[in-house]
Scaffold this motif. Structure first.
Motif, PDB file in Angstrom:
ATOM      1  N   PRO A   1       0.828  -1.501  -0.062  1.00 28.84           N
ATOM      2  CA  PRO A   1      -0.022  -0.055  -0.213  1.00 28.84           C
ATOM      3  C   PRO A   1       0.691   1.407   0.055  1.00 28.84           C
ATOM      4  N   THR A   2       2.138   1.262   0.361  1.00 28.41           N
ATOM      5  CA  THR A   2       2.934   2.521   0.342  1.00 28.41           C
ATOM      6  C   THR A   2       4.013   2.622  -0.720  1.00 28.41           C
ATOM      7  N   THR A   3       4.057   1.451  -1.556  1.00 28.91           N
ATOM      8  CA  THR A   3       5.143   1.373  -2.527  1.00 28.91           C
ATOM      9  C   THR A   3       5.294   2.489  -3.404  1.00 28.91           C
ATOM     10  N   MET A   4       4.123   3.343  -3.851  1.00 21.13           N
ATOM     11  CA  MET A   4       4.281   4.415  -4.927  1.00 21.13           C
ATOM     12  C   MET A   4       4.205   5.870  -4.213  1.00 21.13           C
ATOM     13  N   LEU A   5       4.414   5.789  -2.974  1.00 23.82           N
ATOM     14  CA  LEU A   5       4.299   7.042  -2.027  1.00 23.82           C
ATOM     15  C   LEU A   5       5.440   7.493  -1.794  1.00 23.82           C
ATOM     16  N   ASP A   6       5.317   9.073  -1.653  1.00 23.31           N
ATOM     17  CA  ASP A   6       6.593   9.483  -0.833  1.00 23.31           C
ATOM     18  C   ASP A   6       6.410   9.289   0.490  1.00 23.31           C
ATOM     19  N   ALA A   7       7.397  10.160   1.214  1.00 21.59           N
ATOM     20  CA  ALA A   7       7.597   9.584   2.743  1.00 21.59           C
ATOM     21  C   ALA A   7       6.286  10.094   3.378  1.00 21.59           C
ATOM     22  N   ARG A   8       5.775  11.319   3.176  1.00 21.95           N
ATOM     23  CA  ARG A   8       4.812  12.004   3.634  1.00 21.95           C
ATOM     24  C   ARG A   8       3.661  11.139   3.854  1.00 21.95           C
ATOM     25  N   TYR A   9       3.229  10.816   2.241  1.00 26.59           N
ATOM     26  CA  TYR A   9       2.062   9.925   2.279  1.00 26.59           C
ATOM     27  C   TYR A   9       2.073   8.753   2.668  1.00 26.59           C
ATOM     28  N   ALA A  10       3.203   7.809   2.584  1.00 27.73           N
ATOM     29  CA  ALA A  10       3.570   6.865   3.273  1.00 27.73           C
ATOM     30  C   ALA A  10       3.019   6.835   4.541  1.00 27.73           C
ATOM     31  N   LYS A  11       3.462   7.773   5.456  1.00 23.82           N
ATOM     32  CA  LYS A  11       3.374   7.863   6.759  1.00 23.82           C
ATOM     33  C   LYS A  11       1.786   7.916   7.024  1.00 23.82           C
ATOM     34  N   LEU A  12       1.071   8.862   6.237  1.00 25.86           N
ATOM     35  CA  LEU A  12      -0.098   8.981   6.528  1.00 25.86           C
ATOM     36  C   LEU A  12      -0.953   7.632   6.381  1.00 25.86           C
ATOM     37  N   VAL A  13      -0.570   6.894   5.188  1.00 24.99           N
ATOM     38  CA  VAL A  13      -1.411   5.780   4.993  1.00 24.99           C
ATOM     39  C   VAL A  13      -1.069   4.588   6.012  1.00 24.99           C
ATOM     40  N   ALA A  14       0.210   4.740   6.422  1.00 26.18           N
ATOM     41  CA  ALA A  14       0.650   3.641   7.591  1.00 26.18           C
ATOM     42  C   ALA A  14      -0.212   3.900   8.820  1.00 26.18           C
ATOM     43  N   GLU A  15      -0.426   5.229   9.035  1.00 26.56           N
ATOM     44  CA  GLU A  15      -1.218   5.354  10.515  1.00 26.56           C
ATOM     45  C   GLU A  15      -2.561   4.970  10.182  1.00 26.56           C
ATOM     46  N   GLN A  16      -3.075   5.152   9.207  1.00 27.41           N
ATOM     47  CA  GLN A  16      -4.491   4.838   8.794  1.00 27.41           C
ATOM     48  C   GLN A  16      -4.799   3.068   9.029  1.00 27.41           C
ATOM     49  N   LEU A  17      -3.425   2.446   8.424  1.00 27.92           N
ATOM     50  CA  LEU A  17      -3.589   1.049   8.508  1.00 27.92           C
ATOM     51  C   LEU A  17      -3.474   0.578   9.902  1.00 27.92           C
ATOM     52  N   PHE A  18      -2.594   1.086  10.785  1.00 23.55           N
ATOM     53  CA  PHE A  18      -2.334   0.387  12.027  1.00 23.55           C
ATOM     54  C   PHE A  18      -3.227   1.089  13.010  1.00 23.55           C
ATOM     55  N   TYR A  19      -3.817   2.118  12.862  1.00 22.15           N
ATOM     56  CA  TYR A  19      -4.563   2.810  14.127  1.00 22.15           C
ATOM     57  C   TYR A  19      -6.166   3.124  13.393  1.00 22.15           C
ATOM     58  N   GLY A  20      -6.897   2.395  14.244  1.00 21.87           N
ATOM     59  CA  GLY A  20      -8.423   2.751  13.938  1.00 21.87           C
ATOM     60  C   GLY A  20      -9.299   1.697  14.569  1.00 21.87           C
ATOM     61  N   PRO A  21     -10.467   1.536  14.090  1.00 21.93           N
ATOM     62  CA  PRO A  21     -11.339   0.459  14.787  1.00 21.93           C
ATOM     63  C   PRO A  21     -10.665  -0.847  14.743  1.00 21.93           C
ATOM     64  N   HIS A  22     -10.970  -1.585  15.608  1.00 25.15           N
ATOM     65  CA  HIS A  22     -10.468  -3.184  15.814  1.00 25.15           C
ATOM     66  C   HIS A  22     -10.694  -3.832  14.224  1.00 25.15           C
ATOM     67  N   ARG A  23      -9.605  -4.469  13.833  1.00 25.66           N
ATOM     68  CA  ARG A  23      -9.830  -5.178  12.713  1.00 25.66           C
ATOM     69  C   ARG A  23      -8.387  -6.146  12.634  1.00 25.66           C
ATOM     70  N   GLN A  24      -8.301  -7.058  11.728  1.00 24.78           N
ATOM     71  CA  GLN A  24      -7.203  -8.007  11.432  1.00 24.78           C
ATOM     72  C   GLN A  24      -6.681  -7.121  10.468  1.00 24.78           C
ATOM     73  N   LEU A  25      -5.072  -7.073  10.465  1.00 23.72           N
ATOM     74  CA  LEU A  25      -4.446  -6.589   9.227  1.00 23.72           C
ATOM     75  C   LEU A  25      -3.559  -7.470   8.750  1.00 23.72           C
ATOM     76  N   VAL A  26      -3.395  -7.813   7.630  1.00 27.59           N
ATOM     77  CA  VAL A  26      -2.738  -8.429   6.738  1.00 27.59           C
ATOM     78  C   VAL A  26      -1.851  -7.673   5.737  1.00 27.59           C
ATOM     79  N   LEU A  27      -0.675  -7.575   5.885  1.00 28.78           N
ATOM     80  CA  LEU A  27       0.118  -6.534   5.292  1.00 28.78           C
ATOM     81  C   LEU A  27       1.331  -6.989   4.268  1.00 28.78           C
ATOM     82  N   ILE A  28       1.182  -6.869   3.113  1.00 28.52           N
ATOM     83  CA  ILE A  28       2.327  -7.530   2.276  1.00 28.52           C
ATOM     84  C   ILE A  28       3.092  -6.501   1.535  1.00 28.52           C
ATOM     85  N   THR A  29       4.165  -6.520   2.323  1.00 22.36           N
ATOM     86  CA  THR A  29       5.147  -5.179   1.644  1.00 22.36           C
ATOM     87  C   THR A  29       6.488  -5.680   1.798  1.00 22.36           C
TER      88      THR A  29
END
Length: 221
Positions: free
Chosen positions: A157-185
């Motif tokens: 999910p962060t491959t095509m992003l610069d550092a700023r946007y990669a950080k924003l997306v990562a925060e949305q992935l790891f912090y939020g409502p309870h869910r199971q995350l499977v991250l291919i990276t």
């Protein structure tokens, strides 16, 4: 919980994309790492119900191959090329598509809340395909998370992003409502934030656990 039992995926004529994979993924966050062509994205497609397989793959006791209707909305997937995932003309319309099951009086407040959560309010009326890659990725993520999936599969999910946007997306992935995350990276720093790590090599699990990153780095030299 995700459970795979003897899952095999082949491609004609005789390529094996996943080889007799058996594993239980029950950690809140799991990273799948490995080289290109190792089977990581194939595993993501199995879990998302996008590819045929033999064996058994269940998510919360529902077989993926036969339970796609039951899993719809409960399993979400985002990919690196968000432009291929965003399908509606505008930002707001793409998010609203995910919320179409809501009554009219609930849809607009929920839409505004999702746009705000993902910092997309000012882009609401913009044509989706006029967005930057980072904005598109945030939109794709917003549209998927709007359904409150129980399991989120994020394939690079962060491959095509610069550092700023990669950080924003990562925060949305790891912090939020309870869910199971499977991250291919390929981002090993991102992978190290996960509770469990699987290194897939040549269509099989080569190592599992915190040391998987060290073993992978030794392998790639």
């Amino acid at each position: 919980m995700i459970q795979l039992e003897h899952v095999t995926v082949t491609a004609k004529p005789d390529a094996v994309l996943l080889n007799d994979l058996s594993v239980i993924l029950d950690a809140p966050t799991t990273a799948i790492i490995g080289e290109n062509g190792s089977g990581k994205s194939t595993l993501a497609k199995v879990l998302a119900g996008l590819i045929e397989y033999t064996g058994s793959a269940t998510i919360n006791d529902i077989e993926v191959a036969t339970g796609r209707k039951q899993l719809s909305g409960r399993v979400g997937m985002i990919i690196a090329n968000a432009a291929a995932q965003v399908i509606m003309p505008s930002v707001a319309e793409d998010v609203a598509l995910s919320l179409r099951h809501l009554p009219k009086d609930e849809l607009d407040p929920k839409l505004q809340a999702v746009l705000a959560e993902h910092h997309l309010e000012e882009l609401a009326d913009r044509p989706a395909l006029s967005l930057s890659s980072g904005q598109l990725q945030r939109l794709a993520l917003a549209s998927v998370l709007a359904t409150s999936p129980e399991v989120l599969i994020a394939d690079e999910p962060t491959t095509m992003l610069d550092a700023r946007y990669a950080k924003l997306v990562a925060e949305q992935l790891f912090y939020g409502p309870h869910r199971q995350l499977v991250l291919i990276t390929h981002d090993l720093n991102l992978a190290s934030r996960c509770d469990d790590i699987l290194w897939i090599h040549d269509a099989e699990i080569a190592h599992r656990g915190p040391a998987a990153i060290d073993h992978y780095l030794e392998h790639v030299g």
